[in-house]
Design an enzyme around this catalytic site. Sequence first.
Site, mmCIF file in Angstrom:
data_model
loop_
_atom_site.group_PDB
_atom_site.id
_atom_site.type_symbol
_atom_site.label_atom_id
_atom_site.label_comp_id
_atom_site.label_asym_id
_atom_site.label_seq_id
_atom_site.Cartn_x
_atom_site.Cartn_y
_atom_site.Cartn_z
ATOM 1 C CD GLU A 38 -2.824 0.657 2.463
ATOM 2 O OE1 GLU A 38 -2.790 -0.156 3.153
ATOM 3 O OE2 GLU A 38 -3.533 1.818 2.986
ATOM 4 N NE ARG A 281 3.367 -7.665 10.776
ATOM 5 C CZ ARG A 281 2.730 -7.038 9.668
ATOM 6 N NH1 ARG A 281 1.836 -7.439 9.154
ATOM 7 N NH2 ARG A 281 3.254 -5.855 9.607
ATOM 8 C CE LYS A 291 3.677 0.310 4.785
ATOM 9 N NZ LYS A 291 2.548 -0.043 4.028
HETATM 10 P P1 ATP Z 1 2.674 -1.798 8.333
HETATM 11 O O1 ATP Z 1 1.690 -2.628 9.215
HETATM 12 O O2 ATP Z 1 4.048 -1.646 8.563
HETATM 13 O O3 ATP Z 1 1.854 -0.866 7.775
HETATM 14 P P2 ATP Z 1 1.541 -3.196 6.013
HETATM 15 O O4 ATP Z 1 1.239 -4.912 6.362
HETATM 16 O O5 ATP Z 1 0.339 -2.436 6.128
HETATM 17 O O6 ATP Z 1 2.578 -2.879 6.840
HETATM 18 P P3 ATP Z 1 1.718 -3.168 3.072
HETATM 19 O O7 ATP Z 1 2.134 -2.268 2.228
HETATM 20 O O8 ATP Z 1 0.320 -3.688 2.919
HETATM 21 O O9 ATP Z 1 2.044 -3.193 4.728
HETATM 22 O O10 ATP Z 1 2.634 -4.418 2.595
HETATM 23 C C1 ATP Z 1 2.812 -5.240 1.554
HETATM 24 C C2 ATP Z 1 3.234 -6.557 1.636
HETATM 25 O O11 ATP Z 1 4.501 -6.611 2.540
HETATM 26 C C3 ATP Z 1 2.343 -7.140 2.287
HETATM 27 O O12 ATP Z 1 2.225 -8.406 1.442
HETATM 28 C C4 ATP Z 1 2.483 -7.512 3.705
HETATM 29 O O13 ATP Z 1 2.013 -8.765 4.155
HETATM 30 C C5 ATP Z 1 3.881 -7.552 3.379
HETATM 31 N N1 ATP Z 1 4.776 -7.233 4.755
HETATM 32 C C6 ATP Z 1 4.648 -6.105 5.555
HETATM 33 N N2 ATP Z 1 5.110 -6.050 6.636
HETATM 34 C C7 ATP Z 1 5.784 -7.384 6.651
HETATM 35 C C8 ATP Z 1 6.518 -7.874 7.827
HETATM 36 N N3 ATP Z 1 6.865 -7.375 9.188
HETATM 37 N N4 ATP Z 1 7.071 -9.179 7.632
HETATM 38 C C9 ATP Z 1 6.620 -9.784 6.349
HETATM 39 N N5 ATP Z 1 5.959 -9.221 5.450
HETATM 40 C C10 ATP Z 1 5.584 -7.875 5.479
HETATM 41 MG MG MG Z 2 -1.506 -2.951 4.791
#
Ligand code: ATP
Ligand code: MG
Length: 577
Positions: A38, A281, A291
């Site tokens: 995102e 994760r 984030k």
């Molecule tokens: P945050 O919680 O930091 O905002 P998010 O999961 O909302 O992170 P996205 O931009 O939606 O961030 O993530 C893009 C991809 O990266 C998704 O497939 C997500 O599952 C993966 N991802 C994000 N954070 C992690 C993590 N800590 N470990 C493994 N994969 C991750």
């Molecule tokens: Mg997300």
Amino acid sequence: MTADHASETARTDFIRNIVREDLAAGRHARVRTRFPPEPNGYLHIGHAKSLVLNFGIAEEFGGTCNLRLDDTNPAKEDPEYVEAIKQDILWLGYRWHELRHASDYFEVFYLAAEKLIRDGLAFVCDLSAEEVRAFRGTLTEPGRESPWRNRSVEENLDLFRRMRAGEFPDGARTLRARIDMAAGNINLRDPAIYRIKHVPHQNTGNAWCIYPMYDYAHCLSDAIEGITHSLCTLEFEDHRPLYDWFIEKVDLPRHPELLAPLRERGWHTTAARPRQIEFSRLNINYTVLSKRKLITLVGEKRVEGWDDPRMPTLQGLRRRGFTPASLRLFAQRIGISKQNSLIDYGVLEQALRDDLDAHAPRRLAVLNPLRLVITNLPADHEERLRFPNHPKDPSLGEREVPFSPELWIEQDDFAEDPPKGFHRLRPGGEVRLRGVGIVRCDEVVRGEDGAIELRCSLDLDSRPGRPGADRKVKGTIHWVSARHAVPAEIRLYDRLFDVPDPDDGDRGGPGFLAHLNPDSRRVVQGWVEPEAASLPAETSVQFERTGYFITDRHDHRAGSAVFNRSVTLRDTWAGRS
Ligand code: ATP
Ligand code: MG
């Protein structure tokens, strides 16, 4: 690809086993994955885990991986993030097959929603957000059906079209899937598919005032792109039944007419029935990865920006001196599973050491200088000594290091009153100067300002090539020639937080800021050999006996050397907590 890279990728895990089985069973001609960030922040080390997994599987099995910007939410996105995400992925060494936006598919999502309405599987609901919550039930109680659930197909189609046309204000109505208000899994209790939001979108402008929900848009985007394995983190496990429900009910492979808007744009897609697989994760100690918290650190100026070398963002790690190979190595070492775990920050640092140890050229630098004068050489004596750039890899060549009788050594390498077991220089003692020979400290001269200077004699018979060159002394220390050395700003970075779990007892609050490590950044003025100062920006070296350093991407230039410490030679944190 280096040999260790290849052998590390030969590892297996439960997801690769599934992919292997699916290919062997002929379920797919080709594996297709995607990385779906995102664009509401910079990528961090957690995203690297997902990138290495998705792009890694595509590479290993001869498939493809798309970059899909998950931009269904219009209010939160910023083109600055989109650019940074692309840059970071390219830097890691990955090339996406197609670059797509979830918003590219808005028209397909819309047509699919009309199909669900026609099939009696979706309805326009007039309940307010609060009412929807009250009707939803709990984990132990079933929900109640919306009074609008049994509207006719014609009425639903009419209202949905008017929602699209902008006839209703934000929040007045939603389109909901018609599944089962008594389902044990709350995600299946008639979840929303579309909401009204009169907000322009970065890609589609004012074309839309209704926006699809994540659970609806994500699975359909996967299906549209022909994704075979949709890999996501464990929080989505409970959403999988809904993912599967939309895939089955919309049934894109059997309804190619829904893809007409894409064909009109010249995009040929083979829709698939993707399979969602969840993995744990990445969590890592001594840092934060959400984030929102990273935005707080930047917004409150606790760090110097998104690419501050202490940040766990890919841009920060890059500026700190992490290499793409070290991050891939780290991801391969921690592996993929369904077990939630907290990875020690030391594992990340060790991956960097292991990569740099093999590849980084060696240089001499003195961070905390102490003057040492060799008294038995003429004051204008000068030599160019040849030093190997790497102790184990002759292919990295040699360089000349200027030597003269006036040197800088590290303050730590001399002790007037040494502790037991101290093997470096002491008054009256001997030490080997790297590549030069053995010196004896004859005199410690104290200047008016309190600064000391060591007056030493060099055992000329101990110089390289001389009969006494092998004479044993306990310690060897490094040095730079005071006359030739170049001043450098050296930034000593350490962990950003000084407790293993900065979030402890404060899920969601700003309390993590209380655990910032006050010593996470120190700056010293040191001296480096000329061959270090002349390196291009963003070049990694080992300063012998000190650590791995990188010339700063932004601030290092000819005439103004700036080094960031990437990692110390050994783990100085082990056992500290
Ligand atoms: P945050 O919680 O930091 O905002 P998010 O999961 O909302 O992170 P996205 O931009 O939606 O961030 O993530 C893009 C991809 O990266 C998704 O497939 C997500 O599952 C993966 N991802 C994000 N954070 C992690 C993590 N800590 N470990 C493994 N994969 C991750
Ligand atoms: Mg997300």
